[in-house]
Structures are given as C-alpha cells and as structure tokens.
Scaffold this active site. Structure first.
Site, PDB file in Angstrom:
ATOM      1  N   HIS A 110       0.807  -1.563   0.402  1.00 33.17           N
ATOM      2  CA  HIS A 110      -0.029  -0.213  -0.034  1.00 33.17           C
ATOM      3  C   HIS A 110       0.833   1.059   0.060  1.00 33.17           C
ATOM      4  CE1 HIS A 110      -3.317   3.131   1.050  1.00 33.17           C
ATOM      5  NE2 HIS A 110      -3.567   1.725   1.027  1.00 33.17           N
ATOM      6  N   GLU A 137      -8.052  -4.478  -0.873  1.00 39.48           N
ATOM      7  CA  GLU A 137      -8.462  -5.458  -2.064  1.00 39.48           C
ATOM      8  C   GLU A 137      -8.521  -6.802  -1.888  1.00 39.48           C
ATOM      9  OE1 GLU A 137      -6.235  -2.803  -2.708  1.00 39.48           O
ATOM     10  OE2 GLU A 137      -7.414  -1.584  -4.183  1.00 39.48           O
TER      11      GLU A 137
END
Length: 388
Positions: free
Chosen positions: A275, A328
């Site tokens: 991320h 996700e």
C-alpha cells in the site's frame, strides 16, 4: 499537523514525485496514519464505525459533522429513499449505455449516466450554489449511484433492472439491486462493514481529483465524474477482482511460492499486496479477514493460506519493504462469498467511495482557492525558430 500558508510563493517549490507526503490543504473529514495502521472519519476510528454503525450513520457523520440520533437517522433515511429512483431521462438511455463495447465497463457507464443526470436536473456549478443546494446535489449523486450501477449490470446480463426499495439499508439494498435477492443478515452486514471501511481514505488519487475539479467551481457531477475516471485505474480502485484472480492463478497451496517468485522475478505487481501509505498491516484488510473467517468456507481457508505465504515470500525477496495484504485482497473474498459477481467488485467500492468524494467536494466548495500547481519544463530549450 502541517500548517497551510496562504499567499504567493516566490519561485517554484520542489516536491517528491507523486506529491508523496506533501500537505496541500486542511480537512476536518479524516486522516490516514500509515505508520500506525490507523485511519479515521472525523474524530472516530473508521474501523470502529464499520463494526458498530450503519452506512447511513457514517454518511450523515461526514456530511453533517456528527453522528445522528435516532430521529435524525430516520429523517436522513427517509430523505434518501426517493433519491434512489432513476429519473426517466437517465433510465431511458441505460440500455444503450450497458450494451456499449465488447466488454462490460460499469464505471464508464456510471460516468455517462451521471453526466446525463446533471444535465436533466440542471445541477448548478458549485460556485453558484448555496451550501444547501450543494448538499442536496451531493445526496442525489450518492443515492442514485448504486441504482445506476446495478441497472447497468442487470441490463448487460439481459435481466430487468430492479426498482429501489425503501425498506432496506444501503448494504442490503445494494445486494438486492444486483442479485435480485434480499440477503441474509450475515451477508448484508459483511458488505456493510466493507462499504463503511472504504467510504474515505485520505487524499488518494480519486479524492484529490474530485477536489481539484471542485476547486474550479464546477458542478458536483463534474467532480465526481473526474474522481470515477481516476478510480477506474487498476492501481487505484480496480484491484478487488484482480486480487481474486490471483487466487485462481495459484490454484493450490503447493503453487504459491513459485507463483510469487515468478511475479517478483518478472517485475509484476502482486495485486492485493502493499500500500502507498501503510507501513503496517492495512486495518481494513485485518477487519475483512475477520469477517471472511466468520463467513467461512473453502475460499476463505485458501485465501488465508495464500496471504500468509505471500507475506513470508515477499519478506524474503523484498526485505524491509513490509508488504502486507491490503483492502483489495480480502474485499474480493468477502464480496464473492456474499454473491456479488466479480464484474461488480469495483462498482461496489464506488458505491461507498462516492460518499467520501462528495464530502470532500462539499468541503472544497467552502473555499475560494483554485488548485493550480506548476510543472518543470524539461524539453528542448525555447525559443526554437518555427520551420518554414
């Protein structure tokens, strides 16, 4: 917190690529503290809100600055219900929008439908609208977005779009609009956790895009359409289905190591891991992993095995990078268990994030400063004579 200084700066200011860690404004909507693995909406932990409140509660919080009491919640829900219904002008064009192209592109269809909505309802520029009108326009866009996306999906599948219902909360209503079935409480609540946890997340690319457009004084839909464009990129909102596709590619636990090493060796990104902000485990991923385990099943067992081993192999191949599963990875798992088709994973994300986009648009509209950065020219030195 960094201080924003208004005024003219003499000469250009060099900033990191991608504006990383550059503070461009002040906000009361929330923040992401990546080093701590924590983010919040207003003064509340976003994960705590996801675990204990409804989508409507958090929507009210971002728009009004406080959590609603029982009467305010009821009034807010009643205000939303009629806004879910598609205007006739928009409904009439959805079959053609859904049929366009050789593959289904729901976010492109959403941009088209919302642009028509803005024209049909004559949404004024933010610059010309008072705060009440701005908020009303934002409410309309948020409320009708799930209806548009679900209708586009069903039309593409040769199914009749469903009429919105007033008796279902946001999460259950979304599942109903897409699948045609009222979900059980466990699935509705699982999706609600996900929706709340993804409403807002700092100045990501789509949110920043929305604020740039809003700073010009354009209408709400123009700012949202720009945000959708940014969001459609696979490096931003388009990863939940790709993360689940990775599980398909791996297939069995004995193939995990070879798959990861091949991806890293070829320079490919492993979707669902790493991320831009978090240097710890993504708190959204941790919550969704818990939800997935509560729902249970073979897919969950395989996903948790894959996650653990990918993290271990990445730690070996990329020491010091702290690459963990992001939102996700388990989002795709949870949505799949809750009967959402993969084509609707990213649209599901969009139905929540539009609330965050519009909250940011409303906040930006309260200022009068246009966002206008500069670029450094690195081409051939001018002036070069124009050839005859």
């Amino acid at each position: 917190m960094s201080t924003i200084v208004e005024g003219t700066v003499e000469g250009p200011i060099e900033v990191p690529a991608g504006l990383r860690n550059v503070v461009v404004t002040e906000t009361r909507l929330g923040d992401v503290r990546g080093d701590e693995g924590f983010y919040h909406y207003r003064q509340y932990s976003a994960i705590d809100l996801a675990r204990s409140k409804t989508v409507e509660d958090v929507w009210f919080l971002l728009f009004e600055g406080r959590l609603p009491d029982a009467a305010e919640r009821a009034a807010f829900v009643a205000e939303l219900a009629p806004l879910r219904v598609l205007p006739p002008e928009v409904r009439a064009v959805l079959p053609a929008v859904a049929a366009a192209g050789s593959s289904f592109n729901p976010l492109a269809g959403l941009r088209t439908a919302l642009s028509l909505l803005a024209a049909a309802r004559q949404l004024p520029p933010l610059w010309d609208a008072d705060p009440a009108r701005r908020k009303a326009d934002a409410m309309l866009v948020c409320a009708v977005t799930p209806t548009i996306l679900a209708a586009l999906y069903r039309l593409r599948e040769d199914l009749e779009p469903l009429e919105p219902r007033e008796d279902l909360g946001a999460a259950a209503h979304w599942l109903y609009l897409v699948t045609g079935e009222v979900p059980d409480e466990a699935k509705a609540r699982a999706i609600e956790h996900y929706l709340i946890s993804t409403i807002d997340h700092g100045f990501n690319a789509s949110t920043f895009t929305a604020r740039v457009i809003a700073s010009t004084g354009a209408d709400v839909v123009s700012a949202v359409a720009g945000a959708i464009g940014a969001f459609s990129g696979p490096l931003h909102g388009g990863a939940p289905d790709r993360a689940l596709a990775s599980l398909d590619e791996i297939g069995t636990p004995d193939r995990i190591d070879a798959w990861v090493r091949a991806k890293v060796g070829s320079g490919d990104r492993i979707m669902g891991f790493g991320h831009a902000v978090y240097r710890t485990e993504d708190p959204r991923s941790l919550m969704l992993r818990d939800i997935a385990r509560e729902l249970g099943g073979d897919l969950v067992d395989f996903a948790t095995t894959v996650e653990q081993r990918i993290v271990e192999v990445l730690a070996e191949l990329k020491p010091g990078r702290n690459l963990y599963a992001n939102v996700e990875f388990y989002a795709g798992v949870v949505m799949s268990i809750c009967d959402l088709p993969r084509a609707m994973f990213t649209p599901t994300f969009a139905t929540s994030r539009v609330i965050g986009w519009t909250a940011n648009i409303l906040e930006q509209a309260g200022t009068s400063k246009i966002i206008r950065p500069s670029a450094r020219y690195v081409g051939e030195a001018p002036p070069v004579p124009v050839p005859c």
